[in-house]
Design a protein around this motif. Structure first.
Motif, PDB file in Angstrom:
ATOM      1  N   LEU A 188      88.937  16.584  44.783  1.00  0.00           N
ATOM      2  CA  LEU A 188      88.990  17.805  43.918  1.00  0.00           C
ATOM      3  C   LEU A 188      87.888  17.565  42.974  1.00  0.00           C
ATOM      4  O   LEU A 188      87.509  16.356  42.299  1.00  0.00           O
ATOM      5  CB  LEU A 188      90.475  17.739  43.205  1.00  0.00           C
ATOM      6  N   TYR A 215      88.754  20.573  47.067  1.00  0.00           N
ATOM      7  CA  TYR A 215      89.123  21.770  46.103  1.00  0.00           C
ATOM      8  C   TYR A 215      87.999  21.522  45.226  1.00  0.00           C
ATOM      9  O   TYR A 215      87.593  20.715  44.548  1.00  0.00           O
ATOM     10  CB  TYR A 215      90.275  21.354  45.319  1.00  0.00           C
ATOM     11  N   TYR A 245      93.778  22.834  38.193  1.00  0.00           N
ATOM     12  CA  TYR A 245      93.707  21.678  38.869  1.00  0.00           C
ATOM     13  C   TYR A 245      94.906  21.300  39.115  1.00  0.00           C
ATOM     14  O   TYR A 245      95.474  20.622  40.176  1.00  0.00           O
ATOM     15  CB  TYR A 245      92.750  20.533  38.514  1.00  0.00           C
TER      16      TYR A 245
END
Lengths: 344, 178
Positions: A188, A215, A245
């Protein structure tokens, strides 16, 4: 995708690096990246055992540093690496005291310094593509016994374009140290994904791997550049752009936080406020939602005005950004040895 | 003012003996393409809005060049600006070779300009190189990647060294550099 793993690097891959410029992740293939990471991890072991053992590896070699933008970690880790390997360092760390203020181009600066018996150049410059241009002039001139050979030029950051050694000498070795692999993980990337060159380099490096998913979490104004997303799709990498997130957190193995790059783009106050409210990595979220094995990385510096990750995160087991920063010395020392054909 | 006695005589284009004919250019692009070519010492005749049965709209531009040759860069931009173009090479007054479609090379050079103001090619100057990521097709726009700043540009935003974009050229918004 041919891989060689992270153990000892085969000779044929090792030999590719002698005298090579390190400009962009795009110049690497998977084997190149594995070779650099393997050297970083070997060097980390060597230095941990007794850093004085490295002192002969590049004895007598000289590094020229040319930094036209501020730096703490990159310049210091390169300097420390060179000193640990027995070499010496000099150069320009403040363009205000160089001929840049008289209008000299970086290409001319390199042509001049190439005749001053340097064996490497590490360059950071605000113009995008400037280090690739400089590398075209980085070779020993007639006053040197190595006349005509390449002097390796290493990109220490060119504007918002690339920062390859942050990826292959610092970020990726830290991931491999923890997970033993770069493949099959969920990554991420958080905050300013538009201007953060470390993110661009890291994601481009991951295109040579098989991540499970990427991500990208950022405000709309600071999204990952379209061409990088298009390349992810072309490489068959699953990715998703998300506004927060927290929801993805339970899946994530590597959380890569960044700071808003205010030196590259001024942001309106309301956006700064949103970044503080939404994109700050908060300790309570990590405690309640993240896997215990997840690692949080950050290229640093942490901007105290945004305070992300917040200081309470530092004491959590997932916080690995200082360890990541320390890996930069071993990773860069390993790279310097590679570029001079010194086997570890 | 007296009319010429034989108007056909002075209007006729002198045939090419050794050189190049760039034919089937989209109407309105001929003068811009001519501007990109190094024609200073060559005998060149541009023809505008000739009748065409190949190009929709029924008009085409054409350029006759006596002597000289085209570089890969020049052929590449001709193909990008006018995919309908055909290049005919004339040797000793006869057609020696015909090329259509005109190929776009894997890499283009100084004929393009990087559209990124922060790119070193714009701030410090020097030569330029672009990797061609996508040849222009009916469905996909032309895409190039600057070798230096690694930024990607596509279709109408691709900029020529004269400063105009492909969009400007297609709209006829350009000026001669000479």
């Amino acid at each position: 995708m041919v891989t060689i793993g992270f153990d000892k690097c085969p000779d044929e891959v090792y030999k590719r690096f002698e005298g090579r410029h390190i400009i962009s992740i795009r110049d690497f293939d998977r084997q190149d990246i594995e070779c650099i990471i393997s050297n970083a991890l070997s060097m980390a072991e060597l230095l941990k055992k007794d850093h004085r053992q490295a002192r002969h590896l590049l004895e007598g070699q000289r590094m020229g540093v040319i930094f036209y933008e501020p730096s703490t970690r990159t310049v210091l880790s390169f300097e420390t690496a060179m000193e640990l390997l027995g070499g010496s360092v000099s150069g320009i760390k403040d363009p205000k005291v160089s001929s840049a203020v008289k209008g000299e181009t970086l290409a001319d600066t390199i042509r001049v310094m190439a005749g001053y018996f340097y064996d490497f150049f590490v360059i950071r410059h605000y113009d995008e593509g400037s280090v690739r241009r400089a590398s075209e002039h980085s070779r020993y001139p007639a006053n040197n016994m190595n006349e005509g050979k390449t002097i390796p030029a290493i990109n220490g950051g060119d504007g918002s374009n690339q920062h390859p050694t942050q990826t292959v000498c610092t970020d990726m070795p830290t991931v491999v140290k923890h997970f033993g692999t770069l493949d099959g993980l969920v990554y991420l990337f958080n905050n300013d994904l538009k201007n953060g060159r470390t993110v661009h380099s890291f994601v481009e490096g991951l295109m040579l791997c098989k991540p499970k998913k990427l991500y990208f979490c950022s405000p709309t104004q600071l999204r990952t550049p379209e061409n990088i997303l298009r390349e992810c799709a072309a490489h068959g990498i699953a990715f998703e752009q998300i506004p927060r997130y927290e929801d993805a957190l339970p899946e994530v193995d590597v959380f890569y936080d960044t700071r808003p790059q205010l030196e590259r783009e001024q942001l309106p106050d309301d956006l700064k406020g949103k970044i503080r409210a939404v994109y700050t990595v908060r300790a309570d979220e990590i405690r309640s939602k993240a896997k215990k094995e997840m690692i949080i990385l950050h290229p640093l510096p942490r901007d105290s005005k945004f305070n992300s990750p917040e200081y309470a995160v530092d004491s959590l087991p997932q916080a690995r950004y200082f360890e990541q920063s320390h890996m930069g010395v071993a990773g860069r020392a390993g790279l310097l040895c590679l570029l001079k054909g010194v086997r570890l | 003012m007296t009319a010429p006695t034989e108007p056909r005589e002075y209007m006729r284009i002198r045939p090419i003996h050794n050189g190049t004919v760039i034919d089937h250019l989209l109407p309105g692009t001929g003068l811009f393409i001519l501007n990109l070519l190094d024609y200073t010492t060559l005998r060149v005749t541009p023809g505008l809005n000739y009748n065409s049965d190949r190009i929709p709209g029924g008009k085409k531009d054409i350029i006759y060049m006596e002597g000289g040759d085209l570089t890969a860069d020049q052929m590449g931009v001709i193909a990008v600006i006018s995919p309908s173009a055909t290049i005919n090479w004339i040797v000793d007054g006869k057609l020696s070779r015909k090329t259509h479609p005109v190929p776009v090379p894997d890499e283009l050079g100084d004929i393009l300009l990087c559209s990124n103001a922060k790119c070193t090619t714009n701030t410090e100057g020097g030569s330029r190189r672009f990797k061609v990521l996508q040849q222009p097709t009916d469905t996909d726009p032309f895409r190039v990647l600057c070798r230096y700043c690694e930024k990607e540009f596509y279709g109408p935003l691709v900029r020529f060294y004269t400063g105009q974009t492909l969009k400007d050229v297609r709209r006829g918004r350009f000026e001669f550099r000479r």
